[in-house]
Design a protein around this motif. Structure first.
Motif, PDB file in Angstrom:
ATOM      1  N   LYS A  83      43.993  31.150  50.856  1.00  0.00           N
ATOM      2  CA  LYS A  83      42.941  32.079  50.454  1.00  0.00           C
ATOM      3  C   LYS A  83      42.006  31.401  49.462  1.00  0.00           C
ATOM      4  O   LYS A  83      42.413  30.534  48.702  1.00  0.00           O
ATOM      5  N   THR A  84      40.762  31.816  49.476  1.00  0.00           N
ATOM      6  CA  THR A  84      39.811  31.312  48.498  1.00  0.00           C
ATOM      7  C   THR A  84      40.166  31.905  47.138  1.00  0.00           C
ATOM      8  O   THR A  84      40.320  33.122  47.023  1.00  0.00           O
ATOM      9  N   PRO A  85      40.332  31.048  46.107  1.00  0.00           N
ATOM     10  CA  PRO A  85      40.680  31.593  44.794  1.00  0.00           C
ATOM     11  C   PRO A  85      39.571  32.494  44.268  1.00  0.00           C
ATOM     12  O   PRO A  85      38.393  32.232  44.489  1.00  0.00           O
ATOM     13  N   ARG A  86      39.963  33.533  43.586  1.00  0.00           N
ATOM     14  CA  ARG A  86      39.007  34.491  43.052  1.00  0.00           C
ATOM     15  C   ARG A  86      38.638  34.099  41.628  1.00  0.00           C
ATOM     16  O   ARG A  86      39.508  33.908  40.787  1.00  0.00           O
ATOM     17  N   PHE A  87      37.354  33.969  41.389  1.00  0.00           N
ATOM     18  CA  PHE A  87      36.859  33.639  40.057  1.00  0.00           C
ATOM     19  C   PHE A  87      36.845  34.913  39.226  1.00  0.00           C
ATOM     20  O   PHE A  87      36.277  35.920  39.623  1.00  0.00           O
ATOM     21  N   ARG A  88      37.494  34.861  38.064  1.00  0.00           N
ATOM     22  CA  ARG A  88      37.555  36.027  37.184  1.00  0.00           C
ATOM     23  C   ARG A  88      37.118  35.641  35.788  1.00  0.00           C
ATOM     24  O   ARG A  88      37.403  34.547  35.322  1.00  0.00           O
ATOM     25  N   GLU A 126      43.723  28.734  34.705  1.00  0.00           N
ATOM     26  CA  GLU A 126      44.672  28.282  35.720  1.00  0.00           C
ATOM     27  C   GLU A 126      44.748  26.769  35.887  1.00  0.00           C
ATOM     28  O   GLU A 126      45.765  26.255  36.344  1.00  0.00           O
ATOM     29  N   HIS A 127      43.683  26.054  35.510  1.00  0.00           N
ATOM     30  CA  HIS A 127      43.658  24.625  35.822  1.00  0.00           C
ATOM     31  C   HIS A 127      43.470  23.694  34.626  1.00  0.00           C
ATOM     32  O   HIS A 127      43.807  22.519  34.722  1.00  0.00           O
TER      33      HIS A 127
END
Length: 124
Positions: free
Chosen positions: A8-13, A54-55
């Protein structure tokens, strides 16, 4: 297109004072550190995003991780007196108007005119 491990495309929050406690890694932090973040974020701007969380932050190295220190509010960003004043308001669950008045006064005292703008930038 970037895809996560699950395809899935990660969701930017975006995270800020209103929702930072939804960050899963925040749950693992000591309560006193979470409280300090909230106090400082009442005075100073705070905003981060899912990519940083997250990164870029090494959560096993908190509070010493450099990206964490650059991104999240730190107690040392306020003077002890200012911190204690806002902390007391947070603890007593003060209303937004009182909190905003206090935060604005503290912001003004931090360094409102760092280069002497009021003295040097006045029309003659």
């Amino acid at each position: 297109m970037i895809r996560s491990m699950h395809g899935k495309t990660p969701r930017f929050r975006i995270y800020d004072l209103r929702n930072y406690r939804k960050i899963p890694q925040i749950d693992r932090l000591p309560d006193d550190l979470k409280f300090e973040m909230e106090v400082v974020a009442r005075v100073l701007p705070f905003r981060t995003n899912s990519h940083v969380v997250e990164h870029l932050i090494q959560w096993e190295n908190i509070p010493d991780d450099p990206m964490y220190q650059l991104t999240f509010p730190q107690r040392e960003m306020l003077s002890p007196d200012h911190f204690d004043e806002v902390a007391a308001l947070v603890k007593k669950e003060a209303g937004e108007a009182e909190m905003e008045r206090t935060a604005n006064r503290i912001r003004w005292n931090l360094n409102p005119q760092p280069a002497g703008q009021l003295e040097h930038n006045v029309p003659r």
